[in-house]
Design an enzyme around this catalytic site. Sequence first.
Site, short mmCIF file in Angstrom:
data_model
loop_
_atom_site.label_atom_id
_atom_site.label_comp_id
_atom_site.label_asym_id
_atom_site.label_seq_id
_atom_site.Cartn_x
_atom_site.Cartn_y
_atom_site.Cartn_z
N SER A 1 5.74 40.44 -33.37
CA SER A 1 6.29 39.53 -34.37
C SER A 1 6.36 40.34 -35.67
CB SER A 1 5.38 38.32 -34.59
OG SER A 1 4.90 37.80 -33.37
N HIS B 1 15.47 22.21 -35.10
CA HIS B 1 15.20 23.18 -34.04
C HIS B 1 14.64 22.50 -32.79
CE1 HIS B 1 13.88 26.76 -31.91
NE2 HIS B 1 12.64 26.33 -31.93
N ASP C 1 9.65 35.57 -35.35
CA ASP C 1 8.88 35.32 -34.13
C ASP C 1 9.77 35.68 -32.93
OD1 ASP C 1 7.10 34.32 -32.25
OD2 ASP C 1 7.81 32.27 -32.48
N LYS D 1 6.30 35.94 -26.33
CA LYS D 1 6.15 36.03 -27.79
C LYS D 1 5.28 37.21 -28.21
CE LYS D 1 7.81 31.74 -28.84
NZ LYS D 1 8.78 31.42 -29.89
N ARG E 1 15.84 19.81 -22.04
CA ARG E 1 15.32 18.59 -21.45
C ARG E 1 16.41 17.53 -21.38
NH1 ARG E 1 10.77 20.66 -24.20
NH2 ARG E 1 11.49 19.70 -26.11
N TYR F 1 6.04 29.38 -19.25
CA TYR F 1 5.42 28.55 -20.29
C TYR F 1 4.81 27.23 -19.83
CZ TYR F 1 8.73 24.77 -21.33
OH TYR F 1 9.48 23.64 -21.29
#
Lengths: 423, 423
Positions: free
Chosen positions: B265, B141, B241, B261, B150, B252
């Site tokens: 959940s 992940h 999640d 988030k 990235r 973030y």
Amino acid sequence: MSKANNPQLKSWVEVKPGSDFPIQNLPFGIFRTAETNARAGVAIGEYILDLAEIASAGLFNLSLEQKVSFSHPMLNPFIDMGKSTTNAVRARISDLLNSENSELRDNAELRAKALIKQSDAEMQKPLWILNYTDFYSSKEHATNVGIMFRDPANALLPNWKHLPVGYHGRASSIVVSGTPIHRPKGQTKADDAPMPSFGPSELLDFELEMGFITGKRTKLGTSISTAEAEDYIFGMVLFNDWSARDIQKWEYVPLGPFLAKNFGSTMSPWIVTMEALEPFRIESPTQEPEVLPYLKFEGKKNFDINLEVEIIPENGKGKTVSKSNFKYMYWNMAQQLAHHTSNGCNIQVGDLYASGTISGPTPDSYGSMLEISWQGKNPITMPDGTERKFILDNDTVVMKGYCEKDGVRIGFGECSGKILPAL
Amino acid sequence: MSKANNPQLKSWVEVKPGSDFPIQNLPFGIFRTAETNARAGVAIGEYILDLAEIASAGLFNLSLEQKVSFSHPMLNPFIDMGKSTTNAVRARISDLLNSENSELRDNAELRAKALIKQSDAEMQKPLWILNYTDFYSSKEHATNVGIMFRDPANALLPNWKHLPVGYHGRASSIVVSGTPIHRPKGQTKADDAPMPSFGPSELLDFELEMGFITGKRTKLGTSISTAEAEDYIFGMVLFNDWSARDIQKWEYVPLGPFLAKNFGSTMSPWIVTMEALEPFRIESPTQEPEVLPYLKFEGKKNFDINLEVEIIPENGKGKTVSKSNFKYMYWNMAQQLAHHTSNGCNIQVGDLYASGTISGPTPDSYGSMLEISWQGKNPITMPDGTERKFILDNDTVVMKGYCEKDGVRIGFGECSGKILPAL
């Protein structure tokens, strides 16, 4: 102005000049003595008024359940009753302590039971903190950090002026003022080291913050507007968000600070109500660019609260290393709460929302050693001649805060913590 | 092997082939019926054994206080008794449900009271979650996310293989399976937009995770070794999640995910004990480079748990979009807990520690739509011909998990949540 805030009020309990706790304040806390279990009290001068005793003497016009809440070791059940009750209790306490009111003043037996010297009591953590969020709402602090760690030309990240950046912290490790904290160990990696290593943090810092406590819950999926937000805030505390800078630097990408923070945070024991802070509202800094509609607000939402930080070496003389003010906050509490719930996140009774480091515009008002010593480049000299870039073992960090106006000083007491050597 | 895990055991309660809840499982949960308040139960086949009824009938050899814990609407007091008690209770339940034991089997009156069809009960959130941490422990992940956001050549950040990256999440907004969640609104900013805007998330995702629940507390300042860690873990659940990718992207930096988030959940209602999972231990993936001493461990610390995710449109046919396995985790639970406490952070009874998205090595085992659709570039086609890049309003996401060996299937039931339109 509410009657309880009247600067003319005097208490029959002696309140010395410069006390944080005149009759206009009446902050709530939890205390314990050699004779009593933890229970609710209100600070007045050098004393604590034992609310369980006052309730059991029948001086509050409350239901049995409400009275029992004062014997609980946490303020959550009391705060959960809502502002109509908590404000009525505060108003009644103001009456009972008023120099013109004889009910308690002239009842020697009850007074002896209900009025406890603060020096004879131990303050406890005042509430069970269900959720803890830390914001990052001082422009000066975020700018300083951005200059040091990123790019002086673009110190603030693109999102910073559009939303109050925040993250979740660890509720379990929040302790009350006076609780020593061991220097944390952790993984760090020097830029030129091939591999990380594990050991005591060498860059242990304080962060001068304030926190607010919610006294009203929301349902998951619903939001709070900036206009409604203050109705959800019971009161405020001083807050030291201890930070291990070397651990933080290595761990924090991409999901934020974790072990650099959760080894301990310190809160002051007395929760000063928003009602006591009412006279100290001031205008907020201009927000430019204009914020999105859900973050707009009306009226004075900042508060003029003087803050200071002192470092005291063991058996040595202390030095005040910062004088800041809560008024510098770019994002106010109403905006923080509106933003936090804008996605439907639910608020509980007993949540703590901290401001983030409160730095002012000048170096003597910076709210962390990272900024004050500018990453250790400008150490400060203590009265004993030793230097401080960060916090050393056996140093005690003491934060204080107070508002002052019309001869009334509303103070927060102390938020104090000593750093013990790593275990 | 403990007696309760013996594959030969049979219950006098019918357990159909493929059931998640044979006598070897006995997971704990909190249920409610039209007639009873929320209370503790254990799943067996299609039934729930009402532990409050069993306790009040005197079939557990427990103190009154211990018995009363089964009538509590949360499992915290039960779990807090420690493994010596909770394992003894599980062993006793195994005896009572054993086909060769007549105590309950032949007591028609008690059986009628104590054995409730799951279809007649509503499962509740099984415990009060005090602190919630989310890790990021699947290499597949983290690599996928790194490639997308990235640098494909350096997908994993430098710290990733040295420590189990984690961050604090919001405990208040964790709900039990079956609770619908409104699509969150929030601030987002397209790369080419001059300013952010506010509205419903357009990139709503699930994250396939598992979580463990701690059943033993530590004192602030102390640490747990990898060897001790499992003694602190009561059991495991499935965990979704939910993540709003567009909100996350904008908010973030630098402090991690927040409103992306904490709108909700979802956890599965049955806590499967570590004792029931014991037969399913397997070796962990090789960790290279070598980890620091405090993260080293001995023995089999991973668990072979099959996981799958299904998306079900309203009134439509579902599609399984992921088949993964908990065994892929690079960092195991013992390492996570050792790392979390390495700085002295204290653990409470009823904390939830989630794994982070559990992705396997192939696209059909990825644990989020972000990865499955590769940022929306490869939408999946549903049985009704519609496409999914992310989750649409009125979709239900169902996660399932089970271990299987020697003819015994230990399942977790469902972790299900429907997304309602934004309010």
